[in-house]
Design a protein around this motif. Structure first.
Motif, PDB file in Angstrom:
ATOM      1  N   PRO A 128      34.955  33.977  60.044  1.00  0.00           N
ATOM      2  CA  PRO A 128      36.025  34.515  59.189  1.00  0.00           C
ATOM      3  C   PRO A 128      36.222  36.019  59.351  1.00  0.00           C
ATOM      4  O   PRO A 128      37.287  36.543  59.020  1.00  0.00           O
ATOM      5  CB  PRO A 128      35.548  34.155  57.777  1.00  0.00           C
ATOM      6  N   LYS A 129      35.218  36.700  59.869  1.00  0.00           N
ATOM      7  CA  LYS A 129      35.343  38.148  60.048  1.00  0.00           C
ATOM      8  C   LYS A 129      36.120  38.488  61.310  1.00  0.00           C
ATOM      9  O   LYS A 129      36.459  39.648  61.542  1.00  0.00           O
ATOM     10  CB  LYS A 129      33.957  38.785  60.069  1.00  0.00           C
ATOM     11  N   ALA A 130      36.405  37.455  62.128  1.00  0.00           N
ATOM     12  CA  ALA A 130      37.137  37.686  63.370  1.00  0.00           C
ATOM     13  C   ALA A 130      38.644  37.594  63.186  1.00  0.00           C
ATOM     14  O   ALA A 130      39.408  37.936  64.087  1.00  0.00           O
ATOM     15  CB  ALA A 130      36.681  36.685  64.429  1.00  0.00           C
ATOM     16  N   GLY A 131      39.081  37.116  62.008  1.00  0.00           N
ATOM     17  CA  GLY A 131      40.509  37.008  61.766  1.00  0.00           C
ATOM     18  C   GLY A 131      40.836  35.866  60.837  1.00  0.00           C
ATOM     19  O   GLY A 131      39.937  35.155  60.367  1.00  0.00           O
ATOM     20  N   PRO A 132      42.125  35.659  60.534  1.00  0.00           N
ATOM     21  CA  PRO A 132      42.548  34.593  59.617  1.00  0.00           C
ATOM     22  C   PRO A 132      42.121  33.212  60.115  1.00  0.00           C
ATOM     23  O   PRO A 132      42.002  32.977  61.318  1.00  0.00           O
ATOM     24  CB  PRO A 132      44.077  34.735  59.598  1.00  0.00           C
ATOM     25  N   ILE A 133      41.903  32.314  59.154  1.00  0.00           N
ATOM     26  CA  ILE A 133      41.550  30.925  59.456  1.00  0.00           C
ATOM     27  C   ILE A 133      42.735  30.041  59.106  1.00  0.00           C
ATOM     28  O   ILE A 133      43.232  30.081  57.973  1.00  0.00           O
ATOM     29  CB  ILE A 133      40.310  30.487  58.655  1.00  0.00           C
ATOM     30  N   ASP A 134      43.195  29.251  60.056  1.00  0.00           N
ATOM     31  CA  ASP A 134      44.321  28.342  59.850  1.00  0.00           C
ATOM     32  C   ASP A 134      43.783  26.918  59.690  1.00  0.00           C
ATOM     33  O   ASP A 134      43.314  26.323  60.664  1.00  0.00           O
ATOM     34  CB  ASP A 134      45.274  28.409  61.029  1.00  0.00           C
ATOM     35  N   PRO A 135      43.828  26.337  58.477  1.00  0.00           N
ATOM     36  CA  PRO A 135      43.322  24.976  58.287  1.00  0.00           C
ATOM     37  C   PRO A 135      43.992  23.958  59.196  1.00  0.00           C
ATOM     38  O   PRO A 135      43.375  22.963  59.585  1.00  0.00           O
ATOM     39  CB  PRO A 135      43.643  24.695  56.808  1.00  0.00           C
ATOM     40  N   ALA A 136      45.254  24.188  59.561  1.00  0.00           N
ATOM     41  CA  ALA A 136      45.970  23.255  60.422  1.00  0.00           C
ATOM     42  C   ALA A 136      45.343  23.175  61.807  1.00  0.00           C
ATOM     43  O   ALA A 136      45.486  22.161  62.506  1.00  0.00           O
ATOM     44  CB  ALA A 136      47.439  23.652  60.540  1.00  0.00           C
ATOM     45  N   VAL A 137      44.656  24.230  62.209  1.00  0.00           N
ATOM     46  CA  VAL A 137      43.966  24.235  63.503  1.00  0.00           C
ATOM     47  C   VAL A 137      42.637  23.495  63.377  1.00  0.00           C
ATOM     48  O   VAL A 137      42.201  22.814  64.314  1.00  0.00           O
ATOM     49  CB  VAL A 137      43.747  25.675  63.997  1.00  0.00           C
ATOM     50  N   LEU A 138      41.998  23.626  62.226  1.00  0.00           N
ATOM     51  CA  LEU A 138      40.706  22.963  62.018  1.00  0.00           C
ATOM     52  C   LEU A 138      40.841  21.450  62.019  1.00  0.00           C
ATOM     53  O   LEU A 138      39.960  20.736  62.509  1.00  0.00           O
ATOM     54  CB  LEU A 138      40.088  23.419  60.696  1.00  0.00           C
ATOM     55  N   MET A 139      41.941  20.943  61.442  1.00  0.00           N
ATOM     56  CA  MET A 139      42.177  19.496  61.430  1.00  0.00           C
ATOM     57  C   MET A 139      43.684  19.260  61.415  1.00  0.00           C
ATOM     58  O   MET A 139      44.289  19.131  60.344  1.00  0.00           O
ATOM     59  CB  MET A 139      41.512  18.846  60.216  1.00  0.00           C
TER      60      MET A 139
END
Length: 232
Positions: A43-54
């Motif tokens: 998370p410290k590397a940038g935004p997290i997109d849930p759509a990419v996770l699943m």
């Protein structure tokens, strides 16, 4: 100017030990084989997109402090079309969760083996359908209350992350923490307490999953359930 990694700028740790005993060999192996494939991006590397996770997930749930992973795994099993993000810094608990995920062959769980607040900060506004906070460390002593997970900034962040109609559930078996949490959730704009009668906080909701921790009855009261919904 101090960097964002300066310890003085980090939130107080809201959890205790990160390891209590040697991790069992099978679970230790899963740290090397399974965890890398289901780890939430840094998370410290940038935004997290849930759509990419699943991709194509019907919803996104976040469990903050999943303990041994029993609740997280059961909810993931019941809702295979929902992305379950679980955060837990206690490594023994992560090992236990990995075992549950492996045994059930769950494909909809992603884990962060560290502080949930980092993940929350990296998630976009209105990205979660549910936030679950079950039996967090109560930090009993008054001088330690500042270490409790539930603070005004935490509840504000929960409100930011929830979609309209999304729900946050907080459960504790300590009266003082229930009162503390209720006060902070109630004064958070956008969160509406769902209780209308005593049974609404004294009786487990139909979708609640009882864990081994809950069965130990370590607190000073039967579990208290506080459900809040994000208003439109």
């Amino acid at each position: 100017m101090a960097s964002s990694d300066d310890p003085s700028h980090r939130p107080l740790r809201s959890f205790g030990r990160i390891k209590s005993r040697a991790i069992k060999p099978r679970q230790a192996a899963l740290f090397d084989t399974l965890l890398p494939s289901i780890t939430v991006p840094d998370p410290k590397a940038g935004p997290i997109d849930p759509a990419v996770l699943m991709p194509g997930a019907a919803g996104v749930w976040l469990e903050i402090g999943f303990g041994g992973g029993e609740h997280l795994a059961e909810q993931a099993s019941r809702h295979p079309d929902v992305l379950m993000i679980g955060c837990e810094p206690f490594l023994n608990g992560v090992g236990s969760a990995l075992r549950h995920i492996d045994e059930r062959d769950l494909k909809n769980v992603r884990l962060h083996a560290d502080d949930a607040r980092d993940v929350m900060a990296a998630l976009p506004e209105g990205s979660l359908d549910r936030v679950m906070i079950l039996f967090p460390d109560p930090w009993h002593k008054a001088r330690h209350n500042k270490r409790r997970l539930i603070q005004d900034e935490t509840t504000a962040e929960v409100a930011r992350l929830l979609k309209p109609g999304g729900m946050v559930r907080f459960v504790t078996d300590w009266k003082d923490y229930a009162e503390w949490a209720l006060a902070r959730f109630e004064r958070t704009p956008g969160l509406v307490w769902q209780a209308e009668a005593a049974d609404d906080w004294c009786v487990a909701p139909a979708d609640h999953v009882i864990t081994r921790y809950e069965e130990k009855k370590l607190g000073d009261t039967p579990p208290i359930f506080l459900d809040f919904v994000r208003s439109a």
